[in-house]
Design a protein around this motif. Structure first.
Motif, mmCIF file in Angstrom:
data_model
loop_
_atom_site.group_PDB
_atom_site.id
_atom_site.type_symbol
_atom_site.label_atom_id
_atom_site.label_comp_id
_atom_site.label_asym_id
_atom_site.label_seq_id
_atom_site.Cartn_x
_atom_site.Cartn_y
_atom_site.Cartn_z
ATOM 1 N N LEU A 1 0.987 -1.398 0.021
ATOM 2 C CA LEU A 1 0.014 0.040 -0.021
ATOM 3 C C LEU A 1 0.898 1.329 -0.173
ATOM 4 C CD1 LEU A 1 -2.879 -1.042 2.453
ATOM 5 C CD2 LEU A 1 -2.882 -1.044 0.034
ATOM 6 N N LYS A 2 1.854 1.302 0.779
ATOM 7 C CA LYS A 2 2.959 2.383 0.484
ATOM 8 C C LYS A 2 3.483 2.424 -0.380
ATOM 9 C CE LYS A 2 5.752 2.949 4.259
ATOM 10 N NZ LYS A 2 6.902 2.904 5.037
ATOM 11 N N LEU A 3 4.036 1.669 -1.194
ATOM 12 C CA LEU A 3 4.297 1.867 -2.703
ATOM 13 C C LEU A 3 3.457 2.062 -3.705
ATOM 14 C CD1 LEU A 3 6.833 -1.439 -2.744
ATOM 15 C CD2 LEU A 3 7.414 0.871 -2.770
ATOM 16 N N GLY A 4 2.330 1.671 -3.458
ATOM 17 C CA GLY A 4 1.173 1.999 -4.449
ATOM 18 C C GLY A 4 1.048 3.841 -4.475
ATOM 19 N N LEU A 5 0.960 4.157 -3.045
ATOM 20 C CA LEU A 5 0.716 5.639 -2.934
ATOM 21 C C LEU A 5 1.873 6.353 -3.308
ATOM 22 C CD1 LEU A 5 -0.882 7.646 -1.465
ATOM 23 C CD2 LEU A 5 0.592 7.472 0.769
ATOM 24 N N VAL A 6 3.203 5.826 -3.126
ATOM 25 C CA VAL A 6 4.281 6.604 -3.824
ATOM 26 C C VAL A 6 4.368 6.750 -5.268
ATOM 27 C CG1 VAL A 6 6.750 6.666 -3.504
ATOM 28 C CG2 VAL A 6 5.553 6.129 -1.414
ATOM 29 N N ARG B 1 -3.410 -1.416 -7.584
ATOM 30 C CA ARG B 1 -2.791 -1.767 -6.008
ATOM 31 C C ARG B 1 -3.612 -3.086 -5.761
ATOM 32 N NH1 ARG B 1 -3.048 4.228 -2.955
ATOM 33 N NH2 ARG B 1 -2.761 5.248 -4.887
ATOM 34 N N ASN B 2 -4.858 -2.939 -6.085
ATOM 35 C CA ASN B 2 -5.573 -4.327 -5.526
ATOM 36 C C ASN B 2 -4.967 -5.463 -6.190
ATOM 37 O OD1 ASN B 2 -7.426 -3.469 -3.942
ATOM 38 N ND2 ASN B 2 -9.105 -3.193 -5.326
ATOM 39 N N ALA B 3 -4.492 -5.465 -7.680
ATOM 40 C CA ALA B 3 -4.254 -6.214 -8.493
ATOM 41 C C ALA B 3 -2.455 -6.803 -7.853
ATOM 42 C CB ALA B 3 -3.852 -6.164 -10.043
ATOM 43 N N MET B 4 -1.951 -5.940 -7.165
ATOM 44 C CA MET B 4 -0.605 -6.178 -6.684
ATOM 45 C C MET B 4 -0.920 -6.889 -5.568
ATOM 46 S SD MET B 4 1.366 -2.327 -7.552
ATOM 47 C CE MET B 4 2.989 -3.230 -7.261
ATOM 48 N N LEU B 5 -1.784 -6.502 -4.616
ATOM 49 C CA LEU B 5 -2.040 -7.259 -3.325
ATOM 50 C C LEU B 5 -2.408 -8.819 -3.806
ATOM 51 C CD1 LEU B 5 -4.290 -4.378 -1.557
ATOM 52 C CD2 LEU B 5 -2.013 -5.652 -0.523
ATOM 53 N N LEU B 6 -3.299 -8.811 -4.730
ATOM 54 C CA LEU B 6 -3.455 -10.359 -5.059
ATOM 55 C C LEU B 6 -2.468 -11.335 -5.450
ATOM 56 C CD1 LEU B 6 -6.851 -9.505 -6.793
ATOM 57 C CD2 LEU B 6 -6.839 -10.796 -5.041
#
Length: 284
Positions: free
Chosen positions: A66-71, A79-84
């Motif tokens: 989530l931090k990298l998605g924000l930066v 971001r959801n796809a990266m989490l999955l």
């Protein structure tokens, strides 16, 4: 309604979404043009750990993703796809616009659509599927598509505005400068396709649009003369009616929902006095 219908056969890409978190992180860092060192400084994550993440030697935690998605300013859907890809559940919900939780958003969009009258305005999703429209927009589409005066315009996402605009059986015959408009409109879909990766809905839509007659050729030959203007006019002509328009795009701020993040309101404005008078007459 044939002019509004989606073609049945679209060419498919053989590849799929990013297969793992490491590939997705490498892609988004490269897309943003940020070095590992810069990302390390901005995120507070060591460059060594980032290197391990990008090679798959280390696995990320949910908070780190989530931090990298924000930066990296990664869209919520991705971001959801990266989490999955990393084995976590999605962090951001994707609600339907008809969901009770979305009532305030829907009311705000309806208010903006009404305020735009007598000029057209549309609400589209990230792939430019039509989800809302004011009556001037519906009236303009009926006129240039040769539809009966009171025929409803689907607002359920089944009409793709870019496809409708560029299709030879849609608005293209009335779009005087369709080649110039084509290059600009394709950029919106290209951005989504680059973010989603091959095999995605956006990539399939881009492939489908490029398969339309003349589109690939028009997109590969940008008209630099148009840069002399502060905006690209959209010029429509049918019978004795000639309209010259430009548009603005509005997005919703501070989204925490995928749907809200991806909604866009496109408002049309007259670029000359004759166009202004035509819309005002239609509203009487």
């Amino acid at each position: 309604m044939d002019a509004l219908a989606s073609p049945a056969g679209a060419r498919n890409f053989s590849a799929q979404y990013f297969s793992d978190f490491a590939a997705a992180l490498r892609y988004w860092r490269g897309k943003r043009g940020i070095s590992q060192l810069r990302l390390s400084v901005d995120s507070g994550i060591s460059q060594r750990h980032l290197s391990f993440l990008e090679t798959g030697r280390a696995q990320p935690g949910k908070d780190l993703i989530l931090k990298l998605g924000l930066v990296l300013d990664i869209p919520l859907r991705q971001r959801n796809a990266m989490l999955l890809a990393a084995g976590f559940a999605p962090a951001y919900r994707e609600r339907n616009l008809q969901d009770p939780d979305m009532e305030a958003v829907k009311q705000a969009l309806e208010f903006m659509l009404q305020q735009q009258s007598p000029y057209p305005a549309l609400v589209v999703d990230r792939l430019w599927n039509l989800v809302m429209a004011n009556e001037p927009a519906a009236r303009m589409m009926r006129f240039f598509l040769g539809m009966p005066a009171h025929m409803p315009i689907p607002r359920d996402g089944s009409v793709n505005v870019i496809r409708m605009t560029l299709d030879p059986n849609g608005l293209r015959p009335a779009l005087v400068n369709w080649q110039e408009v084509c290059a600009d409109q394709l950029q919106w879909v290209q951005r989504e396709a680059m973010g989603d990766g091959p095999g995605s809905e956006a990539a399939k839509l881009l492939d489908e649009l490029l398969a339309l007659p003349g589109i690939a050729e028009a997109a590969s030959q940008p008209n630099l003369d148009r840069l002399a203007l502060p905006f690209l006019p959209i010029t429509l002509r049918k019978d004795e009616v000639a309209l010259k328009l430009f548009t603005t795009i509005t997005t919703l701020g501070t989204p925490h929902d995928v749907t809200v993040h991806e909604l866009r309101l496109e408002a049309f404005f007259p670029a000359d006095e004759a166009s202004r008078r035509w819309f005002e007459r239609q509203a009487q």
